[in-house]
Scaffold this active site. Structure first.
Site, PDB file in Angstrom:
ATOM      1  N   GLU A  58      47.709  43.960  31.825  1.00  0.00           N
ATOM      2  CA  GLU A  58      48.149  42.692  32.418  1.00  0.00           C
ATOM      3  C   GLU A  58      46.981  41.966  33.078  1.00  0.00           C
ATOM      4  O   GLU A  58      46.837  40.746  32.965  1.00  0.00           O
ATOM      5  CB  GLU A  58      49.252  42.947  33.449  1.00  0.00           C
ATOM      6  CG  GLU A  58      50.498  43.603  32.874  1.00  0.00           C
ATOM      7  CD  GLU A  58      50.473  45.126  32.982  1.00  0.00           C
ATOM      8  OE1 GLU A  58      49.367  45.722  32.879  1.00  0.00           O
ATOM      9  OE2 GLU A  58      51.549  45.718  33.179  1.00  0.00           O
ATOM     10  N   CYS A  89      49.462  44.897  39.175  1.00  0.00           N
ATOM     11  CA  CYS A  89      49.629  43.847  38.174  1.00  0.00           C
ATOM     12  C   CYS A  89      50.641  42.798  38.623  1.00  0.00           C
ATOM     13  O   CYS A  89      50.498  41.612  38.311  1.00  0.00           O
ATOM     14  CB  CYS A  89      50.023  44.465  36.836  1.00  0.00           C
ATOM     15  SG  CYS A  89      48.672  45.419  36.109  1.00  0.00           S
TER      16      CYS A  89
HETATM   17 ZN   LIG Z   1      49.062  47.604  36.326  1.00  0.00          ZN
END
Ligand SMILES: [Zn+2]
Length: 161
Positions: A58, A89
């Site tokens: 990500e 993330c």
């Molecule tokens: Zn992550």
């Protein structure tokens, strides 16, 4: 939206990226950022390949998207991840002003494969056990802790973010 814009379409791509990444010495994670104007940017997990614990799929997709559009602000973008984003993330997505997040496999699927970030999720819970990594406020030996903020406020050329 037509089929090519459905979450399932991009999730299939993210899952395929993740599977391919395993064959390329990467972790089993892939992600795609689709910007507000429809541009796609892929990201792969390169933690072990680049010795970078922050190189989650990500995050690398967000970095690619920001470089691609020439901005640190991805307002209106959507993040598609092959697996449920970890706390880092999620926070990165918030900083990037990502609008929506979709994921395919969940944290339990990841745990089954040895990727268990349950402790990290718990860490950020209000009642989480901070013994895992104590964080404390302390005073600098010299200067004032708020000096950087004073400098920031006084900098008329700053770019707010
Ligand atoms: Zn992550």
């Amino acid at each position: 939206m037509d089929d090519s814009q459905q979450p399932s379409h991009f999730l299939a791509k993210a899952v395929e990226l993740a599977t391919e990444n395993v064959r390329n010495n990467g972790g089993p994670f892939g992600a795609i950022v689709v910007t507000a104007d429809g541009r796609e940017f892929a990201g792969l997990n390169r933690v072990t390949a680049t010795l970078d614990p922050t190189a989650h799929a990500e995050v690398t997709a967000i970095r690619a998207a920001c470089q691609g559009v020439g901005s640190f602000d991805l307002s209106g973008a959507t993040l598609y991840s092959s697996c449920e984003p970890c706390p880092m993330c999620l926070a990165s997505s918030l900083w990037a002003r990502i609008g929506h997040v979709y994921f395919a496999a969940d944290r339990h699927d990841a745990a089954d494969a040895g990727f268990d970030d349950a402790l990290f999720y718990e860490y950020f819970d209000a009642a989480g056990d901070r013994a895992l990594m104590p964080v404390a406020k302390a005073e600098p030996e010299a200067g004032r802790a708020v000096d950087p903020f004073d400098a920031w406020r006084a900098n008329t050329g700053r770019i707010d973010y």
